[in-house]
Scaffold this motif. Structure first.
Motif, short mmCIF file in Angstrom:
data_model
loop_
_atom_site.label_atom_id
_atom_site.label_comp_id
_atom_site.label_asym_id
_atom_site.label_seq_id
_atom_site.Cartn_x
_atom_site.Cartn_y
_atom_site.Cartn_z
N PHE A 129 0.83 -1.21 0.00
CA PHE A 129 0.00 0.00 0.00
C PHE A 129 0.87 1.26 0.00
N GLU A 130 1.88 1.28 0.85
CA GLU A 130 2.74 2.47 0.92
C GLU A 130 3.58 2.61 -0.34
N SER A 131 3.90 1.51 -0.98
CA SER A 131 4.63 1.57 -2.25
C SER A 131 3.77 2.22 -3.32
N VAL A 132 2.48 1.88 -3.37
CA VAL A 132 1.56 2.50 -4.32
C VAL A 132 1.38 3.98 -3.99
N LEU A 133 1.30 4.31 -2.70
CA LEU A 133 1.16 5.70 -2.29
C LEU A 133 2.33 6.53 -2.80
N GLU A 134 3.54 6.03 -2.62
CA GLU A 134 4.73 6.74 -3.11
C GLU A 134 4.67 6.92 -4.63
N SER A 135 4.29 5.86 -5.33
CA SER A 135 4.23 5.92 -6.79
C SER A 135 3.20 6.94 -7.26
N GLU A 136 2.03 6.94 -6.63
CA GLU A 136 0.97 7.88 -7.03
C GLU A 136 1.36 9.32 -6.72
N MET A 137 2.00 9.53 -5.59
CA MET A 137 2.41 10.88 -5.21
C MET A 137 3.47 11.41 -6.18
N SER A 138 4.39 10.56 -6.57
CA SER A 138 5.48 10.99 -7.45
C SER A 138 5.02 11.22 -8.87
N SER A 139 3.85 10.68 -9.23
CA SER A 139 3.36 10.81 -10.61
C SER A 139 2.38 11.96 -10.80
#
Length: 307
Positions: free
Chosen positions: A157-167
């Motif tokens: 979940f936190e990996s997806v959060l980082e990815s979405e924030m960076s995009s």
């Protein structure tokens, strides 16, 4: 199997297509190296094998295969076999073909018996490859999923959060992130038992998932605490979705072995529209947690946005 045939000679391509058709294989065609790359991109999700001529106009087979292998590596796609077809039996050509990314090299004219035998071998490899791909997908799902509720686990979940924030792009909508937990959940466990508590968690996650968009994600952060990611969404839209989630948790009790269990949830959320850095994920988690704390301390069963 699905096979891509690449050859600039129409008669050779037609002959291969007829042979493979008799063997029950599905065929995709290309007339040169550039078309081969285009067809690969179009069919990469279900392609099992490429049979490609070496000498072709515009782009030869070696160049095309190098480009295809580069795409596979860049996009982290699964490997599958590629066989070169050539009238040249020169040792240097065979070596160059293997270095270019090929897995075998057949000399033209190709006998039907040799082709049938090679395709049988490729079918075995294809079946084994698909089993490995399926197993890897299952293992990846197990590694990223909370075993009880089916939500993403915290790491994924936190990996997806980082990815979405960076995009997040300039002038686009932001990302809404929420933390919610079930009000007085300890009392549910103490009163009805842990099996009932587990069923409540499963039911709540299922209700919330049904009220989110396909791009949204629910993750279990720990115990009865969960996170929700809503990418590319406005502040008002996010509040409406979180309010709907709160409502579907509250609107009807959970039934467990003839026991009627009333459940409510408190939700704290924040909107992220800025530039991503290593520290921003922790800030977003902290902001949502602060909003959740406020929801808990001002009556529970409500949605609060971090200001």
């Amino acid at each position: 199997m699905k096979v891509l045939i690449v050859d600039d000679t129409n008669t050779d391509r037609l002959l291969l297509k007829l042979y493979l058709g008799k063997l029950g294989y599905q065929v995709v065609e290309a007339q040169n190296g550039q078309e081969a790359i285009e067809q690969y991109i179009r069919h990469s999700h279900d392609l099992d094998l490429i049979l490609i001529d070496v000498q072709m106009p515009q782009m030869n087979g070696f160049e095309a295969v190098k480009a295809i292998r580069d795409i596979q590596e860049k996009e982290k796609q699964e490997w599958f076999p590629i066989i070169f077809l050539s009238a040249s039996a020169n040792d240097n050509d065979v070596e160059q073909g293997i270095w270019a990314g090929g897995d075998d090299y057949l000399i033209k004219p190709i006998s039907q018996k040799i082709l049938v035998a090679k395709m049988l071998a490729m079918k075995r490899i294809s079946d084994m490859r698909r089993r490995l791909v399926d197993m890897n997908e299952k293992l990846e799902k197990i590694a990223s999923t909370d075993f009880l509720t089916g939500a993403s686990n915290r790491r994924a979940f936190e990996s997806v959060l980082e990815s979405e924030m960076s995009s997040i792009e300039e002038n686009s909508n932001g990302l809404a992130f929420a933390i919610f937990d079930l009000d007085k959940f300890k009392a549910i466990n103490d009163t009805y038992g842990h099996a009932a508590g587990d069923e409540v968690l499963v039911e709540v996650v299922d209700r919330i998932k049904k009220n989110l968009r396909d791009v949204d994600l629910v993750g279990r952060l720990g115990g009865e605490e969960f996170g929700i990611i809503l990418p590319n969404i406005s502040e008002d839209e996010a509040f409406d979705i979180f309010e709907r989630c709160r409502h579907v948790v509250e609107e009807k009790p959970v039934l467990h072995e003839e026991m009627v269990i009333s459940v409510t949830a408190s939700i704290g959320f924040t909107i992220f529209e800025g530039h991503y850095s290593k520290d921003t994920k922790m800030e977003v988690l902290k902001h949502a947690d602060t909003a959740l704390y406020e929801a808990k301390n001002t009556g529970r069963n409500k949605v609060v946005e971090y200001q």
